[in-house]
Design an enzyme around this catalytic site. Structure first.
Site, PDB file in Angstrom:
ATOM      1  N   LYS A   1       0.845  -1.210   0.000  1.00 25.70           N
ATOM      2  CA  LYS A   1       0.000   0.000   0.000  1.00 25.70           C
ATOM      3  C   LYS A   1       0.876   1.255   0.000  1.00 25.70           C
ATOM      4  CE  LYS A   1      -1.645   1.804   4.012  1.00 25.70           C
ATOM      5  NZ  LYS A   1      -1.434   3.263   4.134  1.00 25.70           N
ATOM      6  N   ASN A   2       1.905   1.255   0.846  1.00 24.90           N
ATOM      7  CA  ASN A   2       2.700   2.477   0.992  1.00 24.90           C
ATOM      8  C   ASN A   2       3.595   2.766  -0.207  1.00 24.90           C
ATOM      9  OD1 ASN A   2       1.469   2.832   3.412  1.00 24.90           O
ATOM     10  ND2 ASN A   2       3.271   2.442   4.690  1.00 24.90           N
TER      11      ASN A   2
ATOM     12  N   ARG B   1      -4.662   9.995   4.463  1.00 29.07           N
ATOM     13  CA  ARG B   1      -3.563  10.877   4.801  1.00 29.07           C
ATOM     14  C   ARG B   1      -2.542  10.996   3.670  1.00 29.07           C
ATOM     15  NH1 ARG B   1      -3.985  11.752   9.779  1.00 29.07           N
ATOM     16  NH2 ARG B   1      -4.915   9.706   9.990  1.00 29.07           N
TER      17      ARG B   1
ATOM     18  N   CYS C   1      -6.962  12.992  13.082  1.00 22.06           N
ATOM     19  CA  CYS C   1      -5.867  12.588  13.972  1.00 22.06           C
ATOM     20  C   CYS C   1      -6.036  11.138  14.369  1.00 22.06           C
ATOM     21  CB  CYS C   1      -5.881  13.469  15.202  1.00 22.06           C
ATOM     22  SG  CYS C   1      -4.943  12.797  16.580  1.00 22.06           S
TER      23      CYS C   1
ATOM     24  N   ARG D   1       0.148  14.769  12.977  1.00 20.67           N
ATOM     25  CA  ARG D   1       1.016  14.407  11.840  1.00 20.67           C
ATOM     26  C   ARG D   1       1.196  15.660  11.010  1.00 20.67           C
ATOM     27  NH1 ARG D   1      -0.905   8.542   9.601  1.00 20.67           N
ATOM     28  NH2 ARG D   1       1.107   8.427   8.587  1.00 20.67           N
ATOM     29  N   PRO D   2       2.033  16.568  11.457  1.00 15.98           N
ATOM     30  CA  PRO D   2       2.201  17.831  10.748  1.00 15.98           C
ATOM     31  C   PRO D   2       2.848  17.638   9.385  1.00 15.98           C
ATOM     32  CG  PRO D   2       3.711  17.693  12.630  1.00 15.98           C
ATOM     33  CD  PRO D   2       2.950  16.419  12.590  1.00 15.98           C
ATOM     34  N   ILE D   3       2.751  18.685   8.552  1.00 17.41           N
ATOM     35  CA  ILE D   3       3.386  18.613   7.215  1.00 17.41           C
ATOM     36  C   ILE D   3       4.388  19.763   7.048  1.00 17.41           C
ATOM     37  CG2 ILE D   3       1.559  17.304   6.043  1.00 17.41           C
ATOM     38  CD1 ILE D   3       0.590  20.042   4.906  1.00 17.41           C
ATOM     39  N   ASP D   4       4.902  20.239   8.196  1.00 18.51           N
ATOM     40  CA  ASP D   4       5.830  21.376   8.147  1.00 18.51           C
ATOM     41  C   ASP D   4       7.061  21.095   7.281  1.00 18.51           C
ATOM     42  OD1 ASP D   4       6.164  19.531  10.336  1.00 18.51           O
ATOM     43  OD2 ASP D   4       7.828  20.758  11.031  1.00 18.51           O
TER      44      ASP D   4
ATOM     45  N   ASP E   1       4.858   0.487  11.928  1.00 27.00           N
ATOM     46  CA  ASP E   1       3.631  -0.138  11.432  1.00 27.00           C
ATOM     47  C   ASP E   1       3.488  -1.598  11.885  1.00 27.00           C
ATOM     48  OD1 ASP E   1       2.973   2.215  10.221  1.00 27.00           O
ATOM     49  OD2 ASP E   1       3.262   1.534   8.165  1.00 27.00           O
TER      50      ASP E   1
ATOM     51  N   ILE F   1       8.150   6.927  16.647  1.00 25.68           N
ATOM     52  CA  ILE F   1       7.757   7.623  15.417  1.00 25.68           C
ATOM     53  C   ILE F   1       6.490   8.445  15.615  1.00 25.68           C
ATOM     54  CG2 ILE F   1       7.295   7.382  12.931  1.00 25.68           C
ATOM     55  CD1 ILE F   1      10.079   6.372  13.681  1.00 25.68           C
TER      56      ILE F   1
ATOM     57  N   ARG G   1      -8.544  -0.218   4.693  1.00 25.61           N
ATOM     58  CA  ARG G   1      -7.691   0.781   4.042  1.00 25.61           C
ATOM     59  C   ARG G   1      -6.363   0.162   3.613  1.00 25.61           C
ATOM     60  NH1 ARG G   1      -5.908   4.590   7.706  1.00 25.61           N
ATOM     61  NH2 ARG G   1      -4.491   4.862   5.991  1.00 25.61           N
TER      62      ARG G   1
END
Ligand code: UD1
Length: 420
Positions: A22-23, A92, A116, A121-124, A308, A330, A400
């Site tokens: 999937k990833n 996500r 959440c 899970r920021p995207i900075d 995971d 993580i 998912r």
């Protein structure tokens, strides 16, 4: 709403063919926007997240169809650069479409991806890296509006302060059509990144160093379509191996990526399970009782133990002799499944990033709600090891990421039904 009804106590035995990753599949589908032509992506798992990615592609005007584990895309004409909030919320990983649309169209409008689940899970890092590549990014009303300052995004030297998988993917996706050289230092080394780069190279991209901490990309003016096969899913492998370890039995996984699963295999071996590997095959036999894992299991970026696989292994260790300790490094909020496991009789204490698992003699069936994708899978693993029947609801989380999980478990002799 659908749920799984699982009756435990049966040993698992048999052979299954692993699904595609999937990833890997999701960023590769995003990457299919970049070449001005057709792509055939094989070994794509049939998952709700893959359907979401297909909907995003179609909404952008990239024709995408999916059948028999093959995704066909045609990006000759991209008609939109905006992804609706509704589609962004579906999963996500919608965020990796940002780099791909920017690379191809030089502009894009997206929003913060879904809620959440595992803590913030920021995207900075995604944003600051793309800014370094000459992209203006501003946020208004929850929308993130990105425009390239000059004709094309510019190559840049980017030092990530953490090897984020998603940020590394977004930078690569934007950089393959950028002007000049991009260097990513402290890049994520996950095998799925190398798979994405493998796809992009087949489309004509110039990328070196993937799988290592320093990735160098030389931007091209154009890419062409290709045919590519997605790598096997190492997390699905860890899941079916953990289920077998928990319930007892023996399993052969076919179509496995053996070397990439090694960080997990080296830990599960310490439970006393017999593990052996062959050409694209992993074999595991779980004897009478598992042993606790003596050393603390620390989740780390690849090649460390994968976050995971933390939840699914925890189910197996819940019925091991002795005490095992996890350290989740993580994500902040990745022990939400432990309450369901405790309801089934597991003895788990969570203190911040530490979880202490004292193995019990046996688990018992209970009703539980899947909290997230891998947490939901860990509940199935625990239910298969438990005495009696469990009902697991909110299984849309599990769908998912796992292709027909109930069919795979039944093939191994497990008693699981999907009910309305
Ligand atoms: C990907 C995987 C997910 C896996 C994770 C770590 C996909 C679709 N998902 O998620 O299954 O659990 O890698 O192996 O491939 N972070 C920031 N700022 C950022 C980006 C990340 O602070 O801009 C933090 C995150 O909050 C998290 C950590 O970095 O604490 C790791 O995140 P990242 O590696 O980006 O994970 P994802 O790409 O979201």
């Amino acid at each position: 709403m659908q749920k799984f009804v699982v009756t435990g106590g049966r040993r698992l035995r048999g052979e299954i063919k692993l699904q595609g990753s999937k990833n890997s599949a999701l960023p590769i589908m995003a990457a299919a926007i970049l070449p001005e032509g057709q792509c055939l992506i094989k070994n794509c798992p049939e998952l709700t997240d893959v359907y979401s990615a297909a909907r995003i592609l179609n909404s952008l005007g990239c024709k995408c169809s999916f059948s028999d584990n093959q995704v066909f895309t045609d990006s000759a004409l991209i008609s939109s650069t905006e992804i609706s909030e509704e589609l962004m919320r579906e999963m996500r990983s919608s965020i990796v479409f940002m780099g791909a649309v920017l690379g191809r169209m030089k502009e894009c409008t997206v929003s913060i991806p879904g809620g959440c689940e595992l803590g913030p899970r920021p995207i900075d890092m995604h944003i600051s890296s793309l800014r370094k590549m000459g992209i203006d990014i501003r946020e208004t009303g929850g929308r993130i509006i990105c425009r390239t300052r000059s004709e094309r995004p510019k190559g840049a030297k980017i030092n990530l302060n953490f090897p984020s998988v998603g940020a590394t993917e977004n930078i690569i996706l934007c950089a393959v059509l950028a002007d000049g050289e991009t260097v990513i230092n402290n890049a994520a080394r996950e095998p799925e990144i190398s798979d994405l780069c493998g796809f992009l190279r087949k489309c004509g991209a110039d990328i070196k160093g993937d799988g290592e901490s320093r990735i160098i990309i030389n931007g091209k003016e154009k890419l062409h379509g290709c045919e590519y096969s997605v790598m096997p899913d190492r997390i699905a492998a860890a899941t079916y191996l953990s289920m077998t370890a928990a319930a007892g039995g023996e399993i052969i996984l076919k179509n496995a990526c053996v070397a990439e699963t090694e960080p997990f295999l080296s830990v599960i071996e310490q439970t006393g399970c017999t593990v052996s590997t062959g050409e694209r095959k992993i074999y595991l036999r779980s004897g009478a009782r598992l042993h606790a894992v003596r050393d603390r299991i620390r989740t780390m970026p690849y090649p460390g133990f994968p976050t995971d696989a933390q939840a699914v292994l925890m189910s197996a260790l819940s019925v091991a002799d002795g005490t095992s300790v996890f350290e989740e490094n993580i994500f902040d909020c990745r022990y939400r499944h432990t309450q369901a496991l405790a309801k089934m009789g597991a003895d788990i204490q969570v203190m911040g990033k530490i979880a202490v698992i004292k193995g019990v003699n046996r688990l018992h069936g209970a009703n539980a709600e899947a909290t997230d994708l891998r947490g939901g899978a860990s509940m199935i693993a625990a239910a298969l090891a438990a005495e009696g029947t469990s009902e697991i609801s909110r299984i849309y989380h599990i769908d998912r990421g796992y292709e027909k999980i109930e069919e795979a478990v039944r093939l191994l002799g497990g008693d699981i039904k999907r009910v309305q």
